[in-house]
Design a protein around this motif. Sequence first.
Motif, PDB file in Angstrom:
ATOM      1  N   THR A  89       0.808  -1.216   0.000  1.00 23.89           N
ATOM      2  CA  THR A  89       0.000   0.000   0.000  1.00 23.89           C
ATOM      3  C   THR A  89       0.836   1.259   0.000  1.00 23.89           C
ATOM      4  O   THR A  89       0.724   2.120  -0.861  1.00 23.89           O
ATOM      5  N   ASP A  90       1.734   1.375   0.984  1.00 26.04           N
ATOM      6  CA  ASP A  90       2.401   2.638   1.230  1.00 26.04           C
ATOM      7  C   ASP A  90       3.767   2.698   0.557  1.00 26.04           C
ATOM      8  O   ASP A  90       4.371   3.756   0.485  1.00 26.04           O
ATOM      9  N   TRP A  91       4.243   1.550   0.101  1.00 27.88           N
ATOM     10  CA  TRP A  91       5.565   1.479  -0.505  1.00 27.88           C
ATOM     11  C   TRP A  91       5.489   0.946  -1.922  1.00 27.88           C
ATOM     12  O   TRP A  91       4.532   0.283  -2.297  1.00 27.88           O
ATOM     13  N   GLY A  92       6.532   1.224  -2.655  1.00 26.17           N
ATOM     14  CA  GLY A  92       6.711   0.573  -3.946  1.00 26.17           C
ATOM     15  C   GLY A  92       8.129   0.055  -4.026  1.00 26.17           C
ATOM     16  O   GLY A  92       9.009   0.550  -3.321  1.00 26.17           O
ATOM     17  N   PHE A  93       8.328  -0.929  -4.885  1.00 33.77           N
ATOM     18  CA  PHE A  93       9.691  -1.422  -5.101  1.00 33.77           C
ATOM     19  C   PHE A  93       9.863  -1.658  -6.589  1.00 33.77           C
ATOM     20  O   PHE A  93       9.190  -2.507  -7.176  1.00 33.77           O
ATOM     21  N   VAL A  94      10.739  -0.875  -7.199  1.00 35.65           N
ATOM     22  CA  VAL A  94      10.981  -1.011  -8.633  1.00 35.65           C
ATOM     23  C   VAL A  94      12.284  -1.791  -8.823  1.00 35.65           C
ATOM     24  O   VAL A  94      13.354  -1.332  -8.425  1.00 35.65           O
ATOM     25  N   PHE A 174      11.207   2.353  -3.360  1.00 33.53           N
ATOM     26  CA  PHE A 174      12.579   1.873  -3.455  1.00 33.53           C
ATOM     27  C   PHE A 174      12.845   1.519  -4.917  1.00 33.53           C
ATOM     28  O   PHE A 174      11.994   0.904  -5.562  1.00 33.53           O
ATOM     29  N   MET A 175      13.995   1.912  -5.409  1.00 38.00           N
ATOM     30  CA  MET A 175      14.313   1.569  -6.802  1.00 38.00           C
ATOM     31  C   MET A 175      15.718   0.993  -6.857  1.00 38.00           C
ATOM     32  O   MET A 175      16.669   1.598  -6.349  1.00 38.00           O
ATOM     33  N   ASP A 176      15.831  -0.163  -7.476  1.00 38.16           N
ATOM     34  CA  ASP A 176      17.118  -0.819  -7.599  1.00 38.16           C
ATOM     35  C   ASP A 176      17.561  -0.736  -9.060  1.00 38.16           C
ATOM     36  O   ASP A 176      17.010  -1.447  -9.897  1.00 38.16           O
ATOM     37  N   GLU A 177      18.487   0.139  -9.364  1.00 35.14           N
ATOM     38  CA  GLU A 177      18.978   0.318 -10.736  1.00 35.14           C
ATOM     39  C   GLU A 177      17.817   0.394 -11.725  1.00 35.14           C
ATOM     40  O   GLU A 177      17.729  -0.415 -12.651  1.00 35.14           O
ATOM     41  N   PRO A 178      16.926   1.363 -11.566  1.00 31.32           N
ATOM     42  CA  PRO A 178      15.702   1.363 -12.381  1.00 31.32           C
ATOM     43  C   PRO A 178      15.956   1.482 -13.881  1.00 31.32           C
ATOM     44  O   PRO A 178      15.117   1.088 -14.675  1.00 31.32           O
ATOM     45  N   THR A 179      17.099   2.014 -14.263  1.00 33.87           N
ATOM     46  CA  THR A 179      17.378   2.158 -15.689  1.00 33.87           C
ATOM     47  C   THR A 179      18.434   1.158 -16.148  1.00 33.87           C
ATOM     48  O   THR A 179      18.957   1.240 -17.255  1.00 33.87           O
ATOM     49  N   VAL A 198       7.985  11.677  -9.751  1.00 35.88           N
ATOM     50  CA  VAL A 198       8.445  11.873  -8.379  1.00 35.88           C
ATOM     51  C   VAL A 198       8.157  13.302  -7.934  1.00 35.88           C
ATOM     52  O   VAL A 198       7.678  13.549  -6.827  1.00 35.88           O
ATOM     53  N   THR A 199       8.394  14.273  -8.840  1.00 36.94           N
ATOM     54  CA  THR A 199       8.138  15.671  -8.490  1.00 36.94           C
ATOM     55  C   THR A 199       6.645  15.928  -8.324  1.00 36.94           C
ATOM     56  O   THR A 199       6.214  16.513  -7.330  1.00 36.94           O
ATOM     57  N   ASP A 200       5.857  15.459  -9.301  1.00 32.83           N
ATOM     58  CA  ASP A 200       4.419  15.755  -9.262  1.00 32.83           C
ATOM     59  C   ASP A 200       3.735  15.096  -8.069  1.00 32.83           C
ATOM     60  O   ASP A 200       2.826  15.657  -7.475  1.00 32.83           O
ATOM     61  N   LEU A 201       4.156  13.879  -7.731  1.00 32.08           N
ATOM     62  CA  LEU A 201       3.481  13.150  -6.661  1.00 32.08           C
ATOM     63  C   LEU A 201       4.104  13.434  -5.296  1.00 32.08           C
ATOM     64  O   LEU A 201       3.586  12.999  -4.279  1.00 32.08           O
ATOM     65  N   GLY A 202       5.242  14.134  -5.282  1.00 32.74           N
ATOM     66  CA  GLY A 202       5.905  14.412  -4.014  1.00 32.74           C
ATOM     67  C   GLY A 202       6.365  13.155  -3.300  1.00 32.74           C
ATOM     68  O   GLY A 202       6.342  13.065  -2.074  1.00 32.74           O
ATOM     69  N   LEU A 203       6.801  12.166  -4.076  1.00 38.60           N
ATOM     70  CA  LEU A 203       7.225  10.888  -3.506  1.00 38.60           C
ATOM     71  C   LEU A 203       8.562  11.013  -2.799  1.00 38.60           C
ATOM     72  O   LEU A 203       9.422  11.772  -3.221  1.00 38.60           O
ATOM     73  N   ALA A 204       8.744  10.231  -1.764  1.00 40.57           N
ATOM     74  CA  ALA A 204      10.092  10.009  -1.255  1.00 40.57           C
ATOM     75  C   ALA A 204      10.599   8.753  -1.948  1.00 40.57           C
ATOM     76  O   ALA A 204       9.832   7.818  -2.189  1.00 40.57           O
ATOM     77  N   ALA A 205      11.874   8.752  -2.279  1.00 37.13           N
ATOM     78  CA  ALA A 205      12.399   7.583  -2.966  1.00 37.13           C
ATOM     79  C   ALA A 205      13.838   7.335  -2.561  1.00 37.13           C
ATOM     80  O   ALA A 205      14.577   8.266  -2.235  1.00 37.13           O
ATOM     81  N   ILE A 206      14.200   6.067  -2.546  1.00 35.32           N
ATOM     82  CA  ILE A 206      15.592   5.669  -2.343  1.00 35.32           C
ATOM     83  C   ILE A 206      15.993   4.903  -3.591  1.00 35.32           C
ATOM     84  O   ILE A 206      15.387   3.883  -3.921  1.00 35.32           O
ATOM     85  N   VAL A 207      16.952   5.462  -4.308  1.00 31.08           N
ATOM     86  CA  VAL A 207      17.317   4.913  -5.602  1.00 31.08           C
ATOM     87  C   VAL A 207      18.746   4.390  -5.554  1.00 31.08           C
ATOM     88  O   VAL A 207      19.680   5.149  -5.282  1.00 31.08           O
ATOM     89  N   VAL A 208      18.896   3.112  -5.771  1.00 33.37           N
ATOM     90  CA  VAL A 208      20.229   2.536  -5.864  1.00 33.37           C
ATOM     91  C   VAL A 208      20.671   2.578  -7.313  1.00 33.37           C
ATOM     92  O   VAL A 208      19.919   2.179  -8.205  1.00 33.37           O
ATOM     93  N   THR A 209      21.847   3.126  -7.568  1.00 34.23           N
ATOM     94  CA  THR A 209      22.329   3.177  -8.939  1.00 34.23           C
ATOM     95  C   THR A 209      23.849   3.229  -8.936  1.00 34.23           C
ATOM     96  O   THR A 209      24.464   3.693  -7.983  1.00 34.23           O
ATOM     97  N   HIS A 210      24.453   2.716  -9.996  1.00 32.95           N
ATOM     98  CA  HIS A 210      25.892   2.909 -10.123  1.00 32.95           C
ATOM     99  C   HIS A 210      26.155   4.053 -11.099  1.00 32.95           C
ATOM    100  O   HIS A 210      27.282   4.411 -11.363  1.00 32.95           O
ATOM    101  N   ASP A 211      25.059   4.629 -11.620  1.00 28.86           N
ATOM    102  CA  ASP A 211      25.158   5.639 -12.669  1.00 28.86           C
ATOM    103  C   ASP A 211      25.006   7.036 -12.054  1.00 28.86           C
ATOM    104  O   ASP A 211      23.932   7.426 -11.606  1.00 28.86           O
ATOM    105  N   LEU A 212      26.095   7.792 -12.036  1.00 26.41           N
ATOM    106  CA  LEU A 212      26.059   9.103 -11.381  1.00 26.41           C
ATOM    107  C   LEU A 212      25.126  10.075 -12.092  1.00 26.41           C
ATOM    108  O   LEU A 212      24.572  10.971 -11.472  1.00 26.41           O
ATOM    109  N   ALA A 213      24.940   9.884 -13.397  1.00 23.33           N
ATOM    110  CA  ALA A 213      24.031  10.772 -14.133  1.00 23.33           C
ATOM    111  C   ALA A 213      22.592  10.550 -13.665  1.00 23.33           C
ATOM    112  O   ALA A 213      21.809  11.493 -13.550  1.00 23.33           O
TER     113      ALA A 213
END
Lengths: 258, 235
Positions: A89-94, A174-179, A198-213
């Motif tokens: 309900t309150d979380w997502g995991f991508v 939560f997003m694990d290397e979404p791209t 993310v901006t429109d919905l005002g989400l909090a997110a934790i994004v794991v990525t190795h891509d600095l861009a």
Amino acid sequence: MTDEPLLRVTALSKYYGSRIGCEEISFDLWPGEVLAIVGESGSGKTTLLNCLATRLLPTSGTASYRMRDGQWRDLYRMSEAERRFLMRTDWGFVHQNPADGLRMTVSAGANVGERLMAVGDRHYGNIRSTAVDWLGRVEIDEERIDDEPRAFSGGMRQRLQIARNLVTGPRLVFMDEPTGGLDVSVQARLLDLLRGLVTDLGLAAIVVTHDLAVARLLSQRMMVMKDGHVVEAGLTDRVLDDPRAPYTQLLVSSILQV
Amino acid sequence: MATPLIVSEVAKAFIMHLRGGIRLPVVANVSFSVRAGECAVLGGPSGAGKSSILKMVYGNYGVDQGQIIVEHHGALVDLATANPRTVLSVRRDTIGYVSQFLRTVPRVSALDVVAEPLVARGTDRRQAQKRAAELLGRLNLPERLWSLPPATFSGGEQQRVNIARGFITDHPVLLLDEPTASLDATNREVVIALIDEKKLAGTALLGIFHDADVREAVADRIVDVTEFAAGRAAA
């Protein structure tokens, strides 16, 4: 904007036997804030993400989450059922691989609708119209609603996974290397889309990525991990433009200029 | 408050860990303040540390020593030690920044790029876009470009988008990093007029201008950055 964080992480550690997964991680996350966790393979970033999302239990440390009713709950003391409910309900995991987050043999519409049903929506017409709306928001043609994700391209699958996660209006994703596995052009489109949502919905997110861009485009804050530890943390543009830790300097200087 | 920005004994060096830990001193003992309604210009040759000072004030570069004090939401904040969340809040409401180059985001139109700082502060999107259109119009950006993402614009066009984005809000402090570098004479005049309006409105401006004409037109005071040369402080 509230003055209280959404998530409070204190001295979180995870060991695999004697090997360090991640050690002594502490941070707060506020509503609407996007935190990027960067580092190379084996740095512990995915272990940390999985601990935060309660997909793994840490060896020690706490993570408290502020529920919608304002109550603080220790994530690792909740029952399995409560955690599952939170997750639905309150979380997502991508996931990096959309096949891990989608049901590949049911239709796109059902993939989105299923999450709605999980939170108690029973009206077929509502579910379908909400699904159509969300497919539109992630730029999937309404005509594809009855197709299975198996018939979708990698980029479309990833967009569908995002729709499935966001349809219930989560507060934390939560997003694990979404791209991760996507072509560069597809990545750019997905990033724009994610950034907008993310901006429109005002989400909090934790994004794991190795891509600095990716970190630069999506996050306001970042943590740089190496060997299970946070070696540098701060505002994303500060860390990237004035990296101070030796490892962060190496990461930033390793980016190829186009 | 009459002095919205106070920089006090700030020092900065880069430690190059990949080059055997060489320490590159940038500036030391940087002390100056900017009053409301004044435009202070950082002066000195390339490499003197002008941009670094501007970036420290914006929180984009870390500060090794000293204080950068701004009045934010009625309280004094030291940006040298503020946490990321505070810096973000200061950027949203107190310190604006016109950078030299626009960091474009694919697929976001020029109009929305300009309107964004107002939307972030809670202004209705349509109203923000209206204000954005006025500014882009004043800066002579052809209207046919407004709905396009600025990634493919020329340098001068991108810079005008950037200027409009920086000037759209009424932040009490505005930092300008060579806002006129790639503009033609007509648009330079527009920027000078915009800066004069900000001064009248009581904004404290701190800028870098390589263009001597613009500098002379807008500067109330030159802050000589060579006085903050890191070597001098050590001597």
